[in-house]
Design an enzyme around this catalytic site. Structure first.
Site, PDB file in Angstrom:
ATOM      1  N   CYS A   2     -62.906  24.580 -20.925  1.00 37.38           N
ATOM      2  CA  CYS A   2     -64.067  23.724 -21.145  1.00 37.38           C
ATOM      3  C   CYS A   2     -64.065  22.600 -20.113  1.00 37.38           C
ATOM      4  O   CYS A   2     -63.023  22.046 -19.787  1.00 37.38           O
ATOM      5  CB  CYS A   2     -64.118  23.099 -22.528  1.00 37.38           C
ATOM      6  N   ARG A  27     -63.519  26.372 -15.542  1.00 37.85           N
ATOM      7  CA  ARG A  27     -62.767  26.011 -16.739  1.00 37.85           C
ATOM      8  C   ARG A  27     -63.265  26.751 -17.983  1.00 37.85           C
ATOM      9  O   ARG A  27     -62.662  26.641 -19.061  1.00 37.85           O
ATOM     10  CB  ARG A  27     -62.871  24.505 -16.999  1.00 37.85           C
ATOM     11  N   TRP A  74     -65.397  27.293 -22.919  1.00 36.12           N
ATOM     12  CA  TRP A  74     -64.526  28.444 -23.130  1.00 36.12           C
ATOM     13  C   TRP A  74     -64.294  28.475 -24.638  1.00 36.12           C
ATOM     14  O   TRP A  74     -63.634  27.591 -25.183  1.00 36.12           O
ATOM     15  CB  TRP A  74     -63.216  28.269 -22.369  1.00 36.12           C
ATOM     16  N   ASN A 100     -63.647  18.981 -25.316  1.00 35.50           N
ATOM     17  CA  ASN A 100     -62.704  19.955 -24.765  1.00 35.50           C
ATOM     18  C   ASN A 100     -61.404  19.805 -25.550  1.00 35.50           C
ATOM     19  O   ASN A 100     -60.839  18.721 -25.585  1.00 35.50           O
ATOM     20  CB  ASN A 100     -62.505  19.637 -23.274  1.00 35.50           C
ATOM     21  N   GLY A 101     -60.976  20.899 -26.198  1.00 34.11           N
ATOM     22  CA  GLY A 101     -59.741  20.817 -26.979  1.00 34.11           C
ATOM     23  C   GLY A 101     -59.907  21.608 -28.268  1.00 34.11           C
ATOM     24  O   GLY A 101     -60.846  22.388 -28.416  1.00 34.11           O
ATOM     25  N   GLU A 493     -46.584  40.077 -10.904  1.00 28.62           N
ATOM     26  CA  GLU A 493     -47.753  39.332 -10.448  1.00 28.62           C
ATOM     27  C   GLU A 493     -48.865  40.292  -9.994  1.00 28.62           C
ATOM     28  O   GLU A 493     -50.043  40.056 -10.273  1.00 28.62           O
ATOM     29  CB  GLU A 493     -47.324  38.366  -9.326  1.00 28.62           C
ATOM     30  N   LYS A 497     -52.582  40.395 -11.629  1.00 26.53           N
ATOM     31  CA  LYS A 497     -53.817  40.240 -10.849  1.00 26.53           C
ATOM     32  C   LYS A 497     -54.801  41.338 -11.199  1.00 26.53           C
ATOM     33  O   LYS A 497     -55.978  41.086 -11.405  1.00 26.53           O
ATOM     34  CB  LYS A 497     -53.557  40.284  -9.334  1.00 26.53           C
ATOM     35  N   GLU A 500     -56.185  40.898 -14.763  1.00 22.93           N
ATOM     36  CA  GLU A 500     -57.067  39.734 -14.899  1.00 22.93           C
ATOM     37  C   GLU A 500     -58.483  40.009 -14.412  1.00 22.93           C
ATOM     38  O   GLU A 500     -59.443  39.618 -15.051  1.00 22.93           O
ATOM     39  CB  GLU A 500     -56.522  38.563 -14.064  1.00 22.93           C
ATOM     40  N   HIS A 516     -36.666  53.475 -18.803  1.00 19.14           N
ATOM     41  CA  HIS A 516     -36.457  53.156 -20.218  1.00 19.14           C
ATOM     42  C   HIS A 516     -37.776  52.976 -20.961  1.00 19.14           C
ATOM     43  O   HIS A 516     -37.876  52.150 -21.858  1.00 19.14           O
ATOM     44  CB  HIS A 516     -35.585  51.906 -20.339  1.00 19.14           C
ATOM     45  N   LYS A 615     -59.551  29.031 -15.821  1.00 21.71           N
ATOM     46  CA  LYS A 615     -58.574  28.636 -14.803  1.00 21.71           C
ATOM     47  C   LYS A 615     -57.563  27.646 -15.370  1.00 21.71           C
ATOM     48  O   LYS A 615     -56.388  27.671 -15.026  1.00 21.71           O
ATOM     49  CB  LYS A 615     -59.331  27.994 -13.630  1.00 21.71           C
TER      50      LYS A 615
HETATM   51  C1  G6P Z   1     -54.414  30.438 -16.489  1.00 19.17           C
HETATM   52  C2  G6P Z   1     -54.902  30.879 -15.122  1.00 19.17           C
HETATM   53  C3  G6P Z   1     -53.743  31.472 -14.335  1.00 19.17           C
HETATM   54  C4  G6P Z   1     -52.607  30.467 -14.240  1.00 19.17           C
HETATM   55  C5  G6P Z   1     -52.170  29.983 -15.620  1.00 19.17           C
HETATM   56  C6  G6P Z   1     -51.237  28.786 -15.502  1.00 19.17           C
HETATM   57  O1  G6P Z   1     -54.057  31.544 -17.238  1.00 19.17           O
HETATM   58  O2  G6P Z   1     -55.943  31.830 -15.257  1.00 19.17           O
HETATM   59  O3  G6P Z   1     -54.186  31.811 -13.043  1.00 19.17           O
HETATM   60  O4  G6P Z   1     -51.526  31.053 -13.599  1.00 19.17           O
HETATM   61  O5  G6P Z   1     -53.306  29.536 -16.367  1.00 19.17           O
HETATM   62  O6  G6P Z   1     -51.932  27.733 -14.943  1.00 19.17           O
HETATM   63  P1  G6P Z   1     -51.283  26.538 -14.149  1.00 19.17           P
HETATM   64  O7  G6P Z   1     -52.462  25.705 -13.721  1.00 19.17           O
HETATM   65  O8  G6P Z   1     -50.409  25.813 -15.125  1.00 19.17           O
HETATM   66  O9  G6P Z   1     -50.535  27.095 -13.012  1.00 19.17           O
END
Ligand code: G6P
Length: 620
Positions: A2, A27, A74, A100-101, A493, A497, A500, A516, A615
């Site tokens: 948010c 956000r 969000w 926001n919260g 990672e 990606k 996501e 396993h 984000k």
């Molecule tokens: C969200 C984002 C990710 C990020 C994670 C941690 O899930 O979509 O891309 O890695 O938060 O965020 P930070 O800002 O703490 O690295």
């Protein structure tokens, strides 16, 4: 999660509000809305969907007024819909607010308010705050207070905050006080931009860029009374605070798309530069070590450290895993990498010689902040590896290291990951040189680090090849990502990606561990992506590839230029330059970012704004 904006001053509020919401859309993008004071009333426009839909609505039905607030959502409580969009109204329209919260006790507040006759129209937790402010206002007026008095409104908000359990960043408008916004925070970020005869409000500094470079970050339990000419800040525990005005360094070009179609692609291509920025001024050739300006710990304390805890979420947690390998190899200090969401509620035994690093791009992730606070409370030096200057974690940490990667806008983190790994390499060098690492070894690491921006430029030459590869595999519904040692976190990672942004099921595993369990998933439709640059246990990874091949699974490999053995085994190879083993994540992660990007594009997904994600995750 948010985003909040607000404006009070001589200009039309809507212009800043909508521009700010576009910038904060990363956000959350389930819905958005704005509210503006107009002729003694507060006019609201809100809409589910992207900010663009709100902008279209407001173009058809414009708002005029010089004080207003806005929100991009969000969803936490209540599905994305027009009615659940913020701003929310309290009472009969005398209060309008954005939030926001998460309010954990909203059910209880709502029940109490219903008994008082308040009617709830939404499924959100926020509506309970709006009605409670209206209720407190009403009570004050019954006692003789004047509703057009700012002090009355402030008291109504303060009394409401005392009722709330959970987290909030709020901005509140009062119908009878047309030129003031009241904002308050606990756990969710808020910043006030100071202009000439005007003030701006935002969840982070990005909407302020181009409007003002003077900012005041609100702290938890602070409330600000924002008008065109005045900014007053009060703390819950004791009167007025003098606003601490800081200068913002961000420039508007930093967030322009330039020649790129998406932020994610732009940020992938920025990596040679962002790595250079992470290294700038930090390589000490004379002492063969790294230099940091802001650790705020004396060498004696640093030498006493006998354990490091790295805590983070998401991609930052994966960078932490690379950090574990680096720190243990070079500094010989035992390291644990903890999910912040777990660490905050666990109570692992940690001595006073344990140092904690919170790794975070945004500096606002609720769980990472809470975990860091918990460690600070117990007396451990708690530092941050952070990108966003002035963010809550950066401000609350005892010290830390900035990434200087510039704004990362794409929801899927790319350049922040490689910058975090770069900074962790510097940290391992620095702590290593205080212990066992020799001068020549330090020199070698420095010279290899210096080459990395160019190695990244070379790596990016794989772009066209990855694009073609995506064409071949984009319809697969499952992927395995496999790597060992430094490339195991890269496999995690790479899988993250893909998940996501393309919504394909993908699992990252240590290559040998796949026997396993995950190997049961292998069939001709399930590609395995092997991250297999030359390393100490290269032959072992080759054997793992053989095991997949024997079961008919297609193999995509990320390997070093000229690797014929891999070329024979794999169905497709993406080549990267050869670098020392501990630096491999910096190059091997890049083709995986590009692969996820192109697969997502081919599947018609929104690369920069993937569904359900945000984000900056400011709720736990
Ligand atoms: C969200 C984002 C990710 C990020 C994670 C941690 O899930 O979509 O891309 O890695 O938060 O965020 P930070 O800002 O703490 O690295």
């Amino acid at each position: 999660m948010c985003g909040i904006v607000g404006y009070v001053g001589p200009k039309q509020a809507y212009d800043y509000l909508i521009e700010g919401l576009f910038r904060l859309e990363y956000r959350g993008y389930d819905s958005s809305g704005v509210a503006v004071h107009e002729d003694g009333l507060i006019q609201i426009r809100k809409k589910s969907g992207r900010v663009k839909q709100l902008a279209d609505l407001c173009e058809a039905d414009p708002l005029a007024g010089t004080t207003g607030i806005g929100h991009t959502r969000w969803a936490t409580h209540g599905p994305p819909s027009d009615v659940n969009s913020h701003p929310h109204t309290g009472g009969n329209g005398e209060v309008v607010l954005v939030h926001n919260g998460v309010i954990e006790n909203y059910g209880q507040l709502r029940d109490q308010l219903r008994e008082q006759g308040y009617v709830f129209r939404t499924a959100t937790d926020t509506e309970a705050i709006a009605h409670w402010v209206a209720y407190e206002l009403d009570e004050l007026v019954k006692l003789g207070a004047n509703p057009t008095d700012v002090a009355t409104c402030v008291t109504a908000v303060e009394k409401t905050l005392q009722q709330l359990k959970g987290t909030y960043g709020i901005a509140v408008l009062f119908r009878d006080v047309p030129d003031v916004i009241i904002v308050a925070r606990l756990g969710s970020p808020l910043v006030v931009g100071v202009g000439k005869g005007e003030h701006y409000v935002a969840s982070d500094a990005s909407p302020l860029v181009g409007h003002t470079d003077r900012v005041v970050y609100l702290n938890d339990h602070e409330l600000a009374i924002v008008s065109a000419d005045d900014l007053q800040i009060v703390h819950r525990d004791g009167g007025s605070q003098v606003p601490n005005v800081r200068v913002l360094e961000q420039k508007s070009e930093d967030t322009d798309l330039g020649e790129f179609e998406h932020y994610m692609l732009k940020e992938i291509f920025e990596q040679p530069q962002s790595i250079e920025n992470a290294l700038r001024g930090r390589l000490d050739d004379e002492e063969a070590t790294a230099r940091f300006g802001g650790l705020n710990l004396d060498p004696q304390t640093l030498r006493r450290i006998d354990r490091i805890v790295l805590t983070a979420c998401g991609t930052s947690w994966h960078a932490g895993l690379v950090g574990e390998y680096l720190l243990e190899e070079f500094a010989r200090i035992p390291v644990e990498v903890e999910y912040a969401s777990e660490l905050r509620y666990r109570n692992p035994p940690m001595s006073d010689r344990t140092m904690v690093f919170a790794i975070t791009q945004s500096g606002e992730t609720a769980d990472t902040l809470a975990a860091m606070r918990e460690c600070k409370r117990k007396g451990h030096p708690s530092l941050a590896i952070c990108n966003v200057v002035g963010s809550t974690i950066a401000r609350e940490a005892d010290g830390g290291i900035y990434l200087h990667a510039g704004p990362e806008v794409g929801v899927a983190s790319t350049k922040a990951f490689t910058s975090q790994v770069t900074v962790l390499t510097l940290l391992a060098l620095f702590l290593g040189r205080m212990r066992h690492l020799s001068y020549p070894a330090g020199k070698r690491i420095i010279s290899h680090l210096r080459e990395m921006p160019n190695k990244l430029r070379e790596t990016l030459e794989c772009h066209e090849a990855v694009k073609e590869l995506a064409q071949k595999y984009y319809q697969a519904e499952n992927f395995l990502y496999l790597g060992r040692l430094y490339n195991f976190p890269v496999a995690l990672e790479g899988a993250l990606k893909l998940k996501e942004i393309s919504y394909i099921h993908a699992e990252g595993y240590p290559a040998a561990e796949m026997k396993h369990g995950p190997i049961a998933l292998v069939d001709q439709d399930t590609p395995s992506v092997f991250v297999v640059p030359k390393c100490n246990i290269y032959p072992k990874v080759i054997s793992n590839m053989e095991e997949i091949k024997a079961r008919g699974g297609p193999i995509i490999a990320v390997a070093c230029h000229g690797d014929d053995r891999v070329a024979e085994l794999a169905d497709d190879v993406i080549y990267v330059p050869e670098v020392d083993e501990y630096l491999q994540p910096l190059v091997t992660s890049v083709p995986l970012q590009l692969l996820a990007y192109h697969v997502a594009l081919l599947r018609g997904c929104n690369v920069d704004r993937p569904r359900n994600l945000a984000k900056s995750v400011t709720v736990e």
